[in-house]
Design an enzyme around this catalytic site. Structure first.
Site, PDB file in Angstrom:
ATOM      1  N   CYS A  30      -0.300  85.802 -30.089  1.00  0.00           N
ATOM      2  CA  CYS A  30      -1.520  85.335 -29.430  1.00  0.00           C
ATOM      3  C   CYS A  30      -1.762  86.261 -28.234  1.00  0.00           C
ATOM      4  CB  CYS A  30      -1.300  83.890 -28.978  1.00  0.00           C
ATOM      5  SG  CYS A  30      -2.774  83.063 -28.405  1.00  0.00           S
ATOM      6  N   SER A  49       5.738  61.191 -30.403  1.00  0.00           N
ATOM      7  CA  SER A  49       6.025  62.435 -31.137  1.00  0.00           C
ATOM      8  C   SER A  49       6.875  62.173 -32.375  1.00  0.00           C
ATOM      9  CB  SER A  49       6.790  63.402 -30.239  1.00  0.00           C
ATOM     10  OG  SER A  49       5.967  63.838 -29.207  1.00  0.00           O
ATOM     11  N   ALA A  50       6.755  63.079 -33.328  1.00  0.00           N
ATOM     12  CA  ALA A  50       7.609  63.029 -34.516  1.00  0.00           C
ATOM     13  C   ALA A  50       8.902  63.777 -34.213  1.00  0.00           C
ATOM     14  CB  ALA A  50       6.898  63.693 -35.684  1.00  0.00           C
ATOM     15  N   GLY A  52       0.252  66.388 -35.480  1.00  0.00           N
ATOM     16  CA  GLY A  52      -0.193  67.300 -34.413  1.00  0.00           C
ATOM     17  C   GLY A  52      -1.664  67.071 -34.133  1.00  0.00           C
ATOM     18  N   ALA A  53      -1.974  66.688 -32.869  1.00  0.00           N
ATOM     19  CA  ALA A  53      -3.364  66.376 -32.518  1.00  0.00           C
ATOM     20  C   ALA A  53      -3.914  67.401 -31.535  1.00  0.00           C
ATOM     21  CB  ALA A  53      -3.454  64.960 -31.939  1.00  0.00           C
ATOM     22  N   GLY A  54      -3.725  68.677 -31.858  1.00  0.00           N
ATOM     23  CA  GLY A  54      -4.321  69.755 -31.058  1.00  0.00           C
ATOM     24  C   GLY A  54      -5.634  70.174 -31.695  1.00  0.00           C
ATOM     25  N   GLY A  87      -9.314  80.245 -33.305  1.00  0.00           N
ATOM     26  CA  GLY A  87     -10.054  79.013 -33.551  1.00  0.00           C
ATOM     27  C   GLY A  87     -10.853  78.994 -34.837  1.00  0.00           C
ATOM     28  N   GLY A  91      -6.361  72.160 -34.323  1.00  0.00           N
ATOM     29  CA  GLY A  91      -6.431  72.042 -35.776  1.00  0.00           C
ATOM     30  C   GLY A  91      -6.313  70.604 -36.247  1.00  0.00           C
ATOM     31  N   CYS A 100     -13.965  86.042 -32.437  1.00  0.00           N
ATOM     32  CA  CYS A 100     -13.352  85.707 -31.146  1.00  0.00           C
ATOM     33  C   CYS A 100     -14.153  86.198 -29.961  1.00  0.00           C
ATOM     34  CB  CYS A 100     -11.968  86.330 -31.049  1.00  0.00           C
ATOM     35  SG  CYS A 100     -10.755  85.273 -31.740  1.00  0.00           S
ATOM     36  N   LYS A 116     -18.803  82.410 -23.748  1.00  0.00           N
ATOM     37  CA  LYS A 116     -17.542  81.652 -23.783  1.00  0.00           C
ATOM     38  C   LYS A 116     -17.699  80.304 -23.064  1.00  0.00           C
ATOM     39  CE  LYS A 116     -12.876  81.777 -24.433  1.00  0.00           C
ATOM     40  NZ  LYS A 116     -11.850  82.549 -25.077  1.00  0.00           N
TER      41      LYS A 116
HETATM   42  P1  FAD Z   1      -2.249  73.320 -30.897  1.00  0.00           P
HETATM   43  O1  FAD Z   1      -3.654  73.248 -30.427  1.00  0.00           O
HETATM   44  O2  FAD Z   1      -1.212  73.903 -30.020  1.00  0.00           O
HETATM   45  O3  FAD Z   1      -1.853  71.838 -31.312  1.00  0.00           O
HETATM   46  C1  FAD Z   1      -0.581  71.469 -31.762  1.00  0.00           C
HETATM   47  C2  FAD Z   1      -0.358  70.025 -31.366  1.00  0.00           C
HETATM   48  O4  FAD Z   1       0.760  69.494 -32.064  1.00  0.00           O
HETATM   49  C3  FAD Z   1      -0.063  69.887 -29.871  1.00  0.00           C
HETATM   50  O5  FAD Z   1      -0.879  68.895 -29.323  1.00  0.00           O
HETATM   51  C4  FAD Z   1       1.407  69.479 -29.849  1.00  0.00           C
HETATM   52  O6  FAD Z   1       1.725  68.649 -28.750  1.00  0.00           O
HETATM   53  C5  FAD Z   1       1.502  68.719 -31.163  1.00  0.00           C
HETATM   54  N1  FAD Z   1       2.883  68.581 -31.643  1.00  0.00           N
HETATM   55  C6  FAD Z   1       3.813  69.539 -31.769  1.00  0.00           C
HETATM   56  N2  FAD Z   1       4.950  69.005 -32.240  1.00  0.00           N
HETATM   57  C7  FAD Z   1       4.717  67.684 -32.398  1.00  0.00           C
HETATM   58  C8  FAD Z   1       5.529  66.595 -32.814  1.00  0.00           C
HETATM   59  N3  FAD Z   1       6.809  66.754 -33.183  1.00  0.00           N
HETATM   60  N4  FAD Z   1       4.977  65.352 -32.849  1.00  0.00           N
HETATM   61  C9  FAD Z   1       3.687  65.171 -32.488  1.00  0.00           C
HETATM   62  N5  FAD Z   1       2.870  66.169 -32.073  1.00  0.00           N
HETATM   63  C10 FAD Z   1       3.396  67.402 -32.037  1.00  0.00           C
HETATM   64  N6  FAD Z   1      -8.250  80.956 -30.026  1.00  0.00           N
HETATM   65  C11 FAD Z   1      -9.552  81.313 -30.085  1.00  0.00           C
HETATM   66  O7  FAD Z   1     -10.100  81.392 -31.172  1.00  0.00           O
HETATM   67  N7  FAD Z   1     -10.274  81.577 -28.962  1.00  0.00           N
HETATM   68  C12 FAD Z   1      -9.719  81.477 -27.731  1.00  0.00           C
HETATM   69  O8  FAD Z   1     -10.374  81.732 -26.737  1.00  0.00           O
HETATM   70  C13 FAD Z   1      -8.341  81.099 -27.636  1.00  0.00           C
HETATM   71  N8  FAD Z   1      -7.769  80.981 -26.420  1.00  0.00           N
HETATM   72  C14 FAD Z   1      -6.472  80.570 -26.335  1.00  0.00           C
HETATM   73  C15 FAD Z   1      -5.908  80.428 -25.069  1.00  0.00           C
HETATM   74  C16 FAD Z   1      -4.587  80.001 -24.946  1.00  0.00           C
HETATM   75  C17 FAD Z   1      -3.994  79.883 -23.579  1.00  0.00           C
HETATM   76  C18 FAD Z   1      -3.815  79.720 -26.098  1.00  0.00           C
HETATM   77  C19 FAD Z   1      -2.391  79.273 -25.986  1.00  0.00           C
HETATM   78  C20 FAD Z   1      -4.369  79.864 -27.359  1.00  0.00           C
HETATM   79  C21 FAD Z   1      -5.703  80.283 -27.510  1.00  0.00           C
HETATM   80  N9  FAD Z   1      -6.312  80.449 -28.761  1.00  0.00           N
HETATM   81  C22 FAD Z   1      -7.625  80.826 -28.836  1.00  0.00           C
HETATM   82  C23 FAD Z   1      -5.533  80.339 -30.019  1.00  0.00           C
HETATM   83  C24 FAD Z   1      -5.684  79.003 -30.767  1.00  0.00           C
HETATM   84  O9  FAD Z   1      -7.037  78.734 -31.033  1.00  0.00           O
HETATM   85  C25 FAD Z   1      -5.079  77.857 -29.997  1.00  0.00           C
HETATM   86  O10 FAD Z   1      -3.723  78.120 -29.765  1.00  0.00           O
HETATM   87  C26 FAD Z   1      -5.182  76.523 -30.732  1.00  0.00           C
HETATM   88  O11 FAD Z   1      -4.960  75.490 -29.810  1.00  0.00           O
HETATM   89  C27 FAD Z   1      -4.194  76.400 -31.885  1.00  0.00           C
HETATM   90  O12 FAD Z   1      -4.423  75.199 -32.553  1.00  0.00           O
HETATM   91  P2  FAD Z   1      -3.252  74.421 -33.343  1.00  0.00           P
HETATM   92  O13 FAD Z   1      -3.844  73.151 -33.818  1.00  0.00           O
HETATM   93  O14 FAD Z   1      -2.619  75.307 -34.330  1.00  0.00           O
HETATM   94  O15 FAD Z   1      -2.130  74.145 -32.248  1.00  0.00           O
END
Ligand code: FAD
Length: 432
Positions: A159, A77-78, A8-10, A320, A12, A353, A388
């Site tokens: 969320c 993707s996995a 997962g490259a989001g 975050g 985190g 936040c 922000k």
């Molecule tokens: P994500 O960032 O969602 O990353 C997960 C990644 O894994 C994605 O790229 C996805 O495509 C990938 N993935 C999933 N399955 C697979 C697979 N099988 N193979 C390969 N890749 C895969 N938090 C705050 O602190 N402040 C904010 O202002 C805030 N605003 C937000 C606004 C929105 C609209 C949302 C949705 C969330 C917000 N958040 C905020 C909450 C949180 O910080 C975010 O959701 C954050 O992006 C979560 O990080 P993550 O790494 O857990 O998941």
């Protein structure tokens, strides 16, 4: 030699790859698996959905950055994780073996759990940047022919910040367009009270958020369970404490954005010992899975029990700063294991936040995340919107630089009570 795989490259996973690369021994290798090469800053999605940002302003291509950092970056993707054979199988059939796996897959958006919910049906979403772009196109069309708006969050959401942000940002944008007087707005939420946020409130978020909704003439329904959505109407049940239906509402709308329920992604869903019944990854105090100790997890995919019983399911948000504390602890803990030691760093899970309202906002600090707390503070002001915007620039710069920033990082390391560099950083071999 150890293979470390981050899935997962989001938010985190990207930071995890950066911080983990500083913890490797020269012989170790790291692989990051993403579903695409693009990182998108989701906190800016509400702005994309009203046209205040464009995708290109909040998107970063990670390919060159990962190459520079010697991180092997796979953008297929996995399809499945097998913790027994310590392998991640990719959608193209190839297998990626690991010694340590960090799962950072975020949520699967469970639109299918409520009939009519989601961008393929009748409500918009801002959970992905592509969804936010579609929400903006629909919003532009709506502004040509305004009517009622229904916004908020569905049962099972973990969320709430973006739901409130989007309601206030839409209100701001409609006032700028001078059509707010033609738009009745209703905020629908499973929270037992406004400002609960899945955290049982922080400081006086109940009063702050209620008064903000009142000032902006936005009506609300709490303890709400969405039954179904039609093209122009949402069916919502307001639930009593004993689970019975207090009132059934049929809410007409010309535009709607609802945060969907979250569950774990298919690649991990239903793996005995790894996930809970909703598909979230079980983790101990060190972010390590108790059944499969080679597997760690960070971010939204981590299983965290709710703060308490509520009439309608309300999840705990993973924000975050909290996710960064998971990342830093996990990088140090895997670094320790690579050196024959035991994990010793627990993430704080503290929440800091900024919730933007378009022309103001609310900031809150929850330390620890769940009550009773040592720090339980919330405040509002016009400066929060500017803060922000500043945070967006700061965070995107950090992602582009391929590093954690001193300011945020140092504060976090101080909270975790670990020196800036737990293990001396050593140059490592080119991966992949
Ligand atoms: P994500 O960032 O969602 O990353 C997960 C990644 O894994 C994605 O790229 C996805 O495509 C990938 N993935 C999933 N399955 C697979 C697979 N099988 N193979 C390969 N890749 C895969 N938090 C705050 O602190 N402040 C904010 O202002 C805030 N605003 C937000 C606004 C929105 C609209 C949302 C949705 C969330 C917000 N958040 C905020 C909450 C949180 O910080 C975010 O959701 C954050 O992006 C979560 O990080 P993550 O790494 O857990 O998941």
């Amino acid at each position: 030699m150890a293979e470390i795989v981050v899935l997962g490259a989001g938010l985190g996973g990207t930071l995890m790859a950066y911080e983990m690369s500083d913890q490797l021994r020269p012989e170790d290798r790291i692989t990051l698996i993403g579903s695409s090469s693009a990182y998108q800053f989701y906190p800016s999605n509400p702005w994309v959905a009203v046209g205040w940002r464009q995708r290109k302003e909040i998107e970063v291509d990670l390919t060159a950055i990962m190459r520079k950092k010697n991180i092997s970056f796979l953008t297929t993707s996995a399809s499945r994780v097998d913790p027994k054979t310590k392998t991640v199988t990719m959608t193209d059939g190839t297998a990626v073996p690991y010694d340590y796996l960090v799962i950072a897959t975020g949520p699967e958006l469970a639109f299918d759990e409520i009939p009519g919910l989601g961008p393929d049906a009748h409500t918009m979403s801002i959970c992905e940047t592509g969804h936010a772009e579609a929400a903006f196109a629909a919003f532009e069309a709506f502004c040509q022919n305004p009517g009622p708006i229904v916004l908020g969050a569905a049962q099972g959401v973990s969320c709430f910040g973006p739901a409130y942000e989007f309601a206030f940002i839409v209100d701001t944008e409609l006032r700028r367009r001078k059509i707010r007087d033609r738009v009745p707005m209703t905020f629908v939420t499973p929270e037992p009270y406004i400002g609960h946020l899945g955290l049982d409130g922080v400081g006086d978020t109940k009063t702050l958020m209620e008064s903000e909704l009142r000032n902006r003439h936005i009506k609300w329904i709490t303890n709400a369970r969405i039954k179904s959505v039609e093209s122009d109407q949402m069916h919502v049940e307001e639930i009593n404490d004993d689970g019975s239906v207090k009132m059934a509402h049929a809410l007409p709308f010309s535009y709607s954005m609802m945060m969907p329920p979250f569950r774990g992604v298919p690649a991990v869903f239903g793996i005995e010992g790894l996930t809970n019944p909703r598909g979230f990854i079980l983790a101990d105090a060190f972010q390590r899975n108790p059944t499969y100790p080679d597997v760690f997890s960070i971010g939204v995919c981590v299983a965290i029990p709710p703060t308490g019983k509520t009439p309608v399911p309300v999840g705990v948000p993973k924000t975050g700063f909290m996710i960064e504390s998971m990342v830093t602890a996990t990088a140090h803990n895997i670094g320790a294991l690579l050196r024959g030691k035991e994990p010793d760093i627990k993430p704080t899970w503290n929440a800091i936040c900024l919730a933007d309202f378009g022309d103001g906002g609310v900031v809150f600090v929850a330390q620890p995340q769940l009550p009773p707390r040592n720090v339980n503070w919330a405040a509002e002001g016009k400066w929060v919107h500017l803060a922000k915007v500043g945070f967006e620039k700061y965070f995107l710069r950090k992602i582009k630089a391929g590093t954690s920033e001193p300011f945020y990082e140092r504060y976090l390391l101080k909270q975790l009570k670990i020196p800036k560099i737990h293990h001396p950083v050593q140059p490592h071999k080119k991966a992949g």
